[in-house]
Enzyme design. Structure first.
Site, PDB file in Angstrom:
ATOM      1  N   ASN A  46      -2.296   6.926  -1.588  1.00  0.00           N
ATOM      2  CA  ASN A  46      -2.113   6.777  -0.150  1.00  0.00           C
ATOM      3  C   ASN A  46      -1.185   7.874   0.382  1.00  0.00           C
ATOM      4  OD1 ASN A  46      -0.220   5.296  -1.687  1.00  0.00           O
ATOM      5  ND2 ASN A  46       0.245   3.894  -0.024  1.00  0.00           N
ATOM      6  N   GLU A  48       0.924   8.658   3.744  1.00  0.00           N
ATOM      7  CA  GLU A  48       1.392   8.093   5.008  1.00  0.00           C
ATOM      8  C   GLU A  48       1.781   9.196   5.984  1.00  0.00           C
ATOM      9  OE1 GLU A  48       4.373   5.153   3.917  1.00  0.00           O
ATOM     10  OE2 GLU A  48       2.770   3.788   3.255  1.00  0.00           O
ATOM     11  N   CYS A  57      -5.507   5.508   3.060  1.00  0.00           N
ATOM     12  CA  CYS A  57      -5.385   4.719   1.829  1.00  0.00           C
ATOM     13  C   CYS A  57      -5.855   5.502   0.602  1.00  0.00           C
ATOM     14  CB  CYS A  57      -6.237   3.458   1.924  1.00  0.00           C
ATOM     15  SG  CYS A  57      -5.698   2.271   3.148  1.00  0.00           S
ATOM     16  N   GLU A  59      -7.789   4.522  -1.867  1.00  0.00           N
ATOM     17  CA  GLU A  59      -9.208   4.351  -2.200  1.00  0.00           C
ATOM     18  C   GLU A  59     -10.073   5.336  -1.419  1.00  0.00           C
ATOM     19  OE1 GLU A  59      -6.983   2.101  -1.304  1.00  0.00           O
ATOM     20  OE2 GLU A  59      -7.503   0.081  -1.944  1.00  0.00           O
ATOM     21  N   CYS A  88      -8.100  -2.677   1.513  1.00  0.00           N
ATOM     22  CA  CYS A  88      -8.138  -3.118   2.915  1.00  0.00           C
ATOM     23  C   CYS A  88      -9.577  -3.094   3.430  1.00  0.00           C
ATOM     24  CB  CYS A  88      -7.242  -2.230   3.774  1.00  0.00           C
ATOM     25  SG  CYS A  88      -7.984  -0.637   4.175  1.00  0.00           S
ATOM     26  N   CYS A  91     -11.273   0.349   3.644  1.00  0.00           N
ATOM     27  CA  CYS A  91     -11.684   0.879   2.338  1.00  0.00           C
ATOM     28  C   CYS A  91     -12.910   0.147   1.814  1.00  0.00           C
ATOM     29  CB  CYS A  91     -10.525   0.772   1.348  1.00  0.00           C
ATOM     30  SG  CYS A  91      -9.185   1.909   1.742  1.00  0.00           S
TER      31      CYS A  91
END
Ligand code: THU
Length: 135
Positions: A46, A48, A57, A59, A88, A91
């Site tokens: 991930n 940010e 993310c 994934e 999530c 994803c």
């Protein structure tokens, strides 16, 4: 069908990748490792951003790395977090575009397998190419 060796390799790859997560805001590092049908592994973490919604993310980083290199078919993705967090919704949707049968392996940073499921199970009733007229 994934072999035990492939599962272990995927989890270990996700654990190693996780160190590169850029998480100054949540401090919640995620590592992912995606196995393609051609046998290659793409990792992701991930990333940010100070503008929080811009965060990406782990994934999706792994999927986008693979797709941007011509991969379209995936066997499995391992996701490693401190506590077995599950992908999530965004994803799940991105993974579903490339196949509902993709295995999803959730593990912790010690390599403990916490759950093994599939994109189909994580995203029942997925909206996909079949729902678009002409696809
Ligand atoms: N995160 C992921 O990398 N994958 C998920 O599927 C869930 C959430 C990240 C995004 C953010 O950097 C942090 O976890 C906390 O939400």
């Amino acid at each position: 069908m994934l072999t035990d060796e492939q599962r272990t390799t995927l989890i270990q790859t996700a654990i190693e990748a996780r160190q590169w997560a850029y998480v100054p805001y949540s401090n919640y590092a995620v590592g992912a490792a995606l196995l393609t049908a051609s046998g290659k592994i793409y990792d992701g973490v991930n990333v940010e951003n100070a503008a929080y919604p811009t965060t990406m993310c782990a994934e999706r980083v792994a999927v986008f790395k693979a797709v941007s290199e011509g991969e379209r078919r995936f066997e499995a993705i391992a996701v490693v977090t401190s506590n077995g967090g599950s992908p999530c919704g965004s994803c799940r949707q991105v993974l579903s575009e490339f196949g509902l049968d993709t295995l999803v392996i959730l593990a912790d940073c010690d390599g403990n397998l916490l759950q093994e499921t599939s994109v189909a199970d994580l995203l029942p009733g997925a909206f996909g190419p079949k729902d678009l007229p002409g696809q």
